[in-house]
Design a protein around this motif. Structure first.
Motif, PDB file in Angstrom:
ATOM      1  N   ALA A 383       0.821  -1.215   0.000  1.00 46.06           N
ATOM      2  CA  ALA A 383       0.000   0.000   0.000  1.00 46.06           C
ATOM      3  C   ALA A 383       0.851   1.259   0.000  1.00 46.06           C
ATOM      4  O   ALA A 383       0.586   2.211  -0.746  1.00 46.06           O
ATOM      5  N   GLU A 384       1.897   1.275   0.818  1.00 47.51           N
ATOM      6  CA  GLU A 384       2.708   2.491   0.933  1.00 47.51           C
ATOM      7  C   GLU A 384       3.770   2.582  -0.147  1.00 47.51           C
ATOM      8  O   GLU A 384       4.352   3.645  -0.350  1.00 47.51           O
ATOM      9  N   GLY A 385       3.998   1.491  -0.871  1.00 43.30           N
ATOM     10  CA  GLY A 385       5.004   1.473  -1.925  1.00 43.30           C
ATOM     11  C   GLY A 385       4.388   1.560  -3.309  1.00 43.30           C
ATOM     12  O   GLY A 385       4.025   2.646  -3.784  1.00 43.30           O
ATOM     13  N   ALA A 386       4.246   0.425  -3.971  1.00 44.97           N
ATOM     14  CA  ALA A 386       3.750   0.394  -5.345  1.00 44.97           C
ATOM     15  C   ALA A 386       2.345   0.972  -5.453  1.00 44.97           C
ATOM     16  O   ALA A 386       2.021   1.664  -6.424  1.00 44.97           O
ATOM     17  N   GLY A 387       1.496   0.694  -4.444  1.00 41.28           N
ATOM     18  CA  GLY A 387       0.126   1.207  -4.481  1.00 41.28           C
ATOM     19  C   GLY A 387       0.092   2.720  -4.432  1.00 41.28           C
ATOM     20  O   GLY A 387      -0.602   3.372  -5.232  1.00 41.28           O
ATOM     21  N   ALA A 388       0.834   3.316  -3.499  1.00 44.49           N
ATOM     22  CA  ALA A 388       0.860   4.776  -3.369  1.00 44.49           C
ATOM     23  C   ALA A 388       1.446   5.420  -4.622  1.00 44.49           C
ATOM     24  O   ALA A 388       0.949   6.461  -5.089  1.00 44.49           O
ATOM     25  N   ARG A 389       2.505   4.805  -5.181  1.00 46.71           N
ATOM     26  CA  ARG A 389       3.104   5.381  -6.398  1.00 46.71           C
ATOM     27  C   ARG A 389       2.126   5.337  -7.560  1.00 46.71           C
ATOM     28  O   ARG A 389       2.044   6.291  -8.350  1.00 46.71           O
ATOM     29  N   LEU A 390       1.374   4.251  -7.688  1.00 46.92           N
ATOM     30  CA  LEU A 390       0.388   4.161  -8.765  1.00 46.92           C
ATOM     31  C   LEU A 390      -0.686   5.225  -8.599  1.00 46.92           C
ATOM     32  O   LEU A 390      -1.066   5.900  -9.566  1.00 46.92           O
ATOM     33  N   MET A 391      -1.205   5.390  -7.363  1.00 45.06           N
ATOM     34  CA  MET A 391      -2.243   6.391  -7.134  1.00 45.06           C
ATOM     35  C   MET A 391      -1.729   7.790  -7.464  1.00 45.06           C
ATOM     36  O   MET A 391      -2.450   8.602  -8.045  1.00 45.06           O
ATOM     37  N   ASP A 392      -0.500   8.083  -7.089  1.00 48.08           N
ATOM     38  CA  ASP A 392       0.080   9.399  -7.385  1.00 48.08           C
ATOM     39  C   ASP A 392       0.164   9.622  -8.894  1.00 48.08           C
ATOM     40  O   ASP A 392      -0.173  10.708  -9.398  1.00 48.08           O
ATOM     41  N   ARG A 393       0.612   8.601  -9.621  1.00 49.42           N
ATOM     42  CA  ARG A 393       0.740   8.751 -11.078  1.00 49.42           C
ATOM     43  C   ARG A 393      -0.620   8.913 -11.742  1.00 49.42           C
ATOM     44  O   ARG A 393      -0.788   9.752 -12.640  1.00 49.42           O
ATOM     45  N   VAL A 394      -1.597   8.126 -11.317  1.00 51.93           N
ATOM     46  CA  VAL A 394      -2.928   8.206 -11.918  1.00 51.93           C
ATOM     47  C   VAL A 394      -3.566   9.561 -11.612  1.00 51.93           C
ATOM     48  O   VAL A 394      -4.141  10.215 -12.498  1.00 51.93           O
ATOM     49  N   ARG A 395      -3.479   9.985 -10.361  1.00 54.58           N
ATOM     50  CA  ARG A 395      -4.060  11.273  -9.968  1.00 54.58           C
ATOM     51  C   ARG A 395      -3.403  12.421 -10.738  1.00 54.58           C
ATOM     52  O   ARG A 395      -4.074  13.342 -11.217  1.00 54.58           O
ATOM     53  N   HIS A 396      -2.096  12.334 -10.869  1.00 52.91           N
ATOM     54  CA  HIS A 396      -1.340  13.365 -11.591  1.00 52.91           C
ATOM     55  C   HIS A 396      -1.764  13.415 -13.056  1.00 52.91           C
ATOM     56  O   HIS A 396      -2.034  14.497 -13.610  1.00 52.91           O
ATOM     57  N   ARG A 397      -1.826  12.251 -13.694  1.00 54.51           N
ATOM     58  CA  ARG A 397      -2.237  12.205 -15.100  1.00 54.51           C
ATOM     59  C   ARG A 397      -3.671  12.686 -15.273  1.00 54.51           C
ATOM     60  O   ARG A 397      -4.001  13.375 -16.245  1.00 54.51           O
ATOM     61  N   ALA A 398      -4.549  12.317 -14.334  1.00 51.30           N
ATOM     62  CA  ALA A 398      -5.951  12.732 -14.431  1.00 51.30           C
ATOM     63  C   ALA A 398      -6.072  14.255 -14.358  1.00 51.30           C
ATOM     64  O   ALA A 398      -6.877  14.864 -15.083  1.00 51.30           O
ATOM     65  N   ARG A 399      -5.276  14.888 -13.480  1.00 45.84           N
ATOM     66  CA  ARG A 399      -5.320  16.348 -13.390  1.00 45.84           C
ATOM     67  C   ARG A 399      -4.854  16.990 -14.695  1.00 45.84           C
ATOM     68  O   ARG A 399      -5.451  17.972 -15.165  1.00 45.84           O
ATOM     69  N   ASN A 400      -3.804  16.454 -15.277  1.00 47.94           N
ATOM     70  CA  ASN A 400      -3.329  17.017 -16.539  1.00 47.94           C
ATOM     71  C   ASN A 400      -4.349  16.811 -17.656  1.00 47.94           C
ATOM     72  O   ASN A 400      -4.561  17.694 -18.490  1.00 47.94           O
ATOM     73  N   ILE A 401      -4.985  15.636 -17.679  1.00 44.81           N
ATOM     74  CA  ILE A 401      -5.998  15.387 -18.714  1.00 44.81           C
ATOM     75  C   ILE A 401      -7.182  16.321 -18.523  1.00 44.81           C
ATOM     76  O   ILE A 401      -7.746  16.844 -19.497  1.00 44.81           O
TER      77      ILE A 401
END
Length: 670
Positions: A383-401
């Motif tokens: 959760a704090e590793g791969a999961g958190a990094r994925l959520m950050d990337r998805v959230r970041h991309r969603a904001r840019n889109i």
């Protein structure tokens, strides 16, 4: 079979925040999709797919017979699935793909070595042969060739006409069971009369095994990798284990309680010492075999902490004690499988845990087995590793889109009214966009080349420094003791210098790539404003997220200098005179040190730098497509645009909806 597979749900609470965030992001992406054009909708669909396809990778490492396979079987809810008494010749990585989509109807896939890989082992003796050859250990090379010839002869006899046909191939099945798996990953007893000569035993030439299964008790997809022990004759297992660990989120090191100190051998310590502290979990198995577990467990814990400290591994690393046998008894609902000694140890632990003297319940046996603690520790790290990094990337991309959707909507509205105003210093939008893209692709190439040159220079300096210190120490030894006795220089100092160089590279990459990404985003954002004027309102394009630098596992690989054997005595005996000693030893340690540098460069640094370039390239391509679309909208027939938009306007304006979603996405990030 597991009658009480509900026990596998224990520890899922650590994943609850992550799965809740995934659900929230999915809902927001769906909202964005309702107001998005076709291009943005496709990008948003990709983000959803990325979350749906999230797979957490956990790799089990340790020595032979430490209990790795038994633990994996329990985690798979299928005791006895993987053979837990593997013949020492076997070097098969077995991966359980849990809750993932299999290719077609495949439930089991067994892949064989390529001809080149097999020839490397048969002709050169694998990694051990490489080291022996480099060290000039001719007698050992001859012994290696003899053992390999015996192995090859047995393999050909066992497989018959199939032997030459299966290298480089794979076998796939729409089912699996214990018997099928054993044909590929466990040699078994050669005198076993039940061996079917028609199917043969493929473990000698099997490179990897993959199984697909669904476990509804786990809320996410999991890739659980059971690696062979690292203490094999030809070091094939160490190579395979290192290959499996690359990309793994969690490394579970399984030790046997009765040998917890001896099993923490140097090869294993060198590997796990390269991981970040939070990636490592030590599981001390078989506490049921201890005569006095209540008192011995704290003693073993203290000694393990000392061992970690001596090897420069963070002593805050999680250490979990347990018993796969107790876990199996609880999972199957069959405490009769416990031996009398195991039962007595369980009763002792049961009383010490304050459970009273009533009959042991299966839930409490499960708790004492250590598996709930292991599952919780694994899930926390996911959760704090791969999961958190994925959520950050998805959230970041969603904001840019969302920002791109807003810019596109503004451009369409302007094309229907006053028109798109461009302030591009006399150049066309296409030329301006192309110029920015080309500029940053060039800068990315320059940056990655500079980072590569700098880290290789530092790694070379580490090599030279180590070689000089080792040679100076050798000469001092010879001057003091003459040519009597033997001498060896610990390569730990080399690894320390190489690790420092690698982490310096990681820091520089994060800083410099982050700065490059930030300026690229700022220049792209400026293009939006130049094309659309001041109509955008609150608008921003965020820089790409800098890629993660994986641990430098190549530093942990065994080199000739690590081996304690008769090689060195013979090596000294073949040389006469100080100059011969120093010159030959310098050549040897230089080549050994360079072999680690080469591994780090080819398998770690090159991948990181390629990722740096790829992330920026993808970012620029996506923004370029949107900017060109915005630019071309000014040339469309306003009436057609208005007709296309008719009847599609939501109750809230698109800009209001986008503002709400962006606000939600930003709040979650905070």
């Amino acid at each position: 079979m597991a009658r009480n597979d509900h026990l596998l749900s224990v520890g899922n609470e650590a994943l609850a925040p992550m799965t809740a965030t995934m659900a929230s992001l999915t809902a927001q992406i769906d909202q964005l999709t309702e107001v998005a054009d076709a291009r943005s909708s496709a990008r948003l669909a990709t983000l959803k797919t990325r979350m749906e396809n999230f797979i957490a990778s956990v790799t089990m490492v340790g020595q032979v017979k430490a209990g790795k396979s038994s633990i994996v079987n329990i985690l798979a809810g299928h005791p006895g699935l993987l053979p837990s008494d593997v013949n020492p010749w076997t070097s098969v990585v077995t991966t359980l793909n849990i809750n993932t989509r299999p290719p077609g109807d495949t439930k089991a896939k067994f892949t064989f070595f390529e001809q080149e890989e097999w020839d490397n082992l048969m002709v050169g003796g694998g990694r051990l042969g490489e080291l022996a050859n480099r060290a000039g250990a001719d007698d050992e090379m001859e012994d290696i060739r003899r053992q390999i010839a015996e192995m090859k002869a047995k393999s050909e006899e066992r497989l018959g006409k199939h032997f030459d046909l299966i290298l480089g191939q794979s076998h796939q099945y729409d089912h699996f069971d214990e018997e099928l798996i054993q044909r590929y990953v466990c040699l078994g007893d050669e005198d076993d009369p039940d061996i079917d000569p028609k199917t043969g035993r493929f473990a000698d030439v099997t490179k990897s095994a993959e199984l697909y299964m669904d476990i509804p008790q786990y809320p996410i997809a999991l890739k659980l990798c059971d690696t062979p022990g690292v203490n094999d004759t030809f070091m094939v297992r160490e190579q395979i284990t290192l290959r499996s660990l690359r990309g793994s989120e969690v490394c579970v090191v399984v030790l046997a309680a009765s040998q917890a100190l001896t099993t923490m051998d140097m090869a294993l310590m060198r590997i796990i010492a390269q991981f970040e502290n939070r990636q490592i979990i030590l599981f001390v198995n078989r506490i049921d075999e201890l005569s006095d577990p209540v008192n011995q467990v704290p003693e073993i814990r203290d000694r393990i902490q000392d061992t970690l400290k001596q090897n420069n591994i963070d002593t805050n690393t999680s250490v979990v004690f347990g018993s796969a046998l107790w876990a199996e008894a609880a999972l199957t609902g069959n405490p009769d499988i416990l031996t009398e000694e195991s039962r007595q140890a369980l009763n002792t632990f049961y009383l010490a845990a304050g459970f009273g003297d009533q009959a042991a319940s299966l839930d409490k046996i499960w708790a004492l087995s250590g598996l709930p603690d292991l599952l919780l520790a694994m899930n926390e790290r996911i959760a704090e590793g791969a999961g958190a990094r994925l959520m950050d990337r998805v959230r970041h991309r969603a904001r840019n889109i969302a920002s791109q959707i807003r810019a596109t909507a503004v451009a369409k509205n302007l094309s229907e009214g006053e028109g798109v105003a461009r302030d591009l210093d006399g150049v066309s939008p296409e030329e301006a966009i192309k110029t920015v893209s080309a500029e940053y692709e060039k800068k990315a190439a320059e940056l990655t080349n500079a980072l590569r040159d700098k880290v290789l220079e530092r790694l070379k300096s580490a090599e030279d420094n180590f070689v000089k210190r080792a040679t100076d120490s050798l000469i001092a030894h010879l001057e003091k003791n003459g040519e009597q006795g033997t001498w060896q220089y610990d390569p730990a100092g080399l690894r320390t210098l190489q690790k420092a160089a690698y982490f310096s590279f990681a820091r520089a990459m994060r800083k410099d790539a982050g700065a490059l990404y930030a300026t690229a985003a700022a220049d792209v954002e400026a293009l939006y404003h130049k094309i659309l004027g001041n109509h955008l309102g609150e608008f921003s394009i965020e820089a790409p997220i800098v890629p993660r630098v994986p641990p430098p596992l190549g530093i942990g690989r065994t080199i000739a200098l690590d081996l304690q054997s008769t090689w060195w005595r013979r090596w000294w005996q073949r040389r006469k005179g100080f100059e011969a000693y120093a010159a030959d030893y310098t050549r040897l340690i230089a080549s050994e040190a360079n072999s680690i540098t080469k591994d780090i460069e080819e398998n770690q640094i090159a991948a990181v730098l390629e990722n740096v370039r790829a992330i920026l390239t993808d970012f620029l391509r996506e923004q370029k497509e949107t900017l060109l679309s915005i630019s071309s909208s000014a040339d469309k027939n306003p009436g057609q645009t208005a007709a296309a938009m008719a009847g599609l306007q939501p109750q809230k304006s698109k800009d209001e909806i986008l503002g709400d979603i962006l606000k939600d996405l930003s709040n979650e990030a905070a």
